[in-house]
Design an enzyme around this catalytic site. Structure first.
Site, PDB file in Angstrom:
ATOM      1  N   ASP A   1      31.148 -12.537 -20.314  1.00 55.92           N
ATOM      2  CA  ASP A   1      30.286 -13.396 -19.495  1.00 55.92           C
ATOM      3  C   ASP A   1      30.943 -14.758 -19.273  1.00 55.92           C
ATOM      4  OD1 ASP A   1      28.130 -11.496 -19.293  1.00 55.92           O
ATOM      5  OD2 ASP A   1      27.703 -11.945 -21.384  1.00 55.92           O
TER       6      ASP A   1
ATOM      7  N   GLU B   1      27.379 -17.239  -8.993  1.00 56.13           N
ATOM      8  CA  GLU B   1      27.429 -16.132  -8.052  1.00 56.13           C
ATOM      9  C   GLU B   1      26.066 -15.985  -7.395  1.00 56.13           C
ATOM     10  OE1 GLU B   1      28.625 -12.444  -9.825  1.00 56.13           O
ATOM     11  OE2 GLU B   1      30.707 -13.076  -9.998  1.00 56.13           O
TER      12      GLU B   1
ATOM     13  N   ASP C   1      27.504 -17.702 -15.085  1.00 59.05           N
ATOM     14  CA  ASP C   1      27.236 -16.275 -14.912  1.00 59.05           C
ATOM     15  C   ASP C   1      25.887 -16.005 -15.579  1.00 59.05           C
ATOM     16  OD1 ASP C   1      27.514 -13.544 -14.360  1.00 59.05           O
ATOM     17  OD2 ASP C   1      28.517 -13.179 -16.274  1.00 59.05           O
TER      18      ASP C   1
END
Length: 157
Positions: A139, A67, A7
């Site tokens: 996170d 992502e 992340d």
């Protein structure tokens, strides 16, 4: 297979490592790489690279997942995210890792069943899917969610 979920963020990059064996998953490790907000950009990016390189060297994952980038309303925030993400992807590339990229909505759906889940829902479901896990922060929870989604979404290798 060890999967490293990422992340990326300039302030705190989350990472989460899981072991995937078919449909079974297990927690290995997780954490956050923080940078000094007062430091110049090159130093912050170097800190991200060094921190992630150490994680990869210690755990030797088979692949990574992150992502896909999203656009914030604030262009400066988007630019900083892109720079951090570039630093993180460069470390993975230098280590020879394949990096699978997944849309945020797809990660949320894979972990919670809905693509509109809030961060709290994602973290709660990560705890259900990885019993006994001590999550290092939000996170790291997001990074574990990315790794879990990748275990289910990416082609078996």
């Amino acid at each position: 297979m060890l999967i490293l979920g990422l992340d990326p963020s300039l302030s705190s990059t989350g990472w989460g490592l899981i072991r995937a064996d078919g449909a079974r998953i297990a927690h290995v490790a997780n954490g956050q790489i923080r940078t000094d907000p007062a430091a110049p950009m090159p130093e912050r990016l170097a800190a991200l690279q060094a921190g992630l390189a150490a994680v990869i060297a210690e755990h030797r994952p088979a692949r990574a997942a992150a992502e896909e980038i999203f656009v914030n309303k604030n262009p400066q925030s988007t630019l900083k995210l892109a720079q951090a993400r570039g630093a993180v992807l460069a470390v993975c590339g230098a280590a020879g890792l394949t990096v699978n990229e997944h849309a945020a909505r797809l990660v949320k759906k894979a972990v919670t069943g809905t693509g509109a889940a809030e961060k709290v829902q994602v973290a709660a479901m990560v705890k259900v899917l990885l019993p006994g896990v001590a999550i290092a922060g939000s996170d790291a929870a997001d990074a574990l969610a990315v790794a879990i989604a990748d275990a289910h979404l990416a082609p078996r290798s």
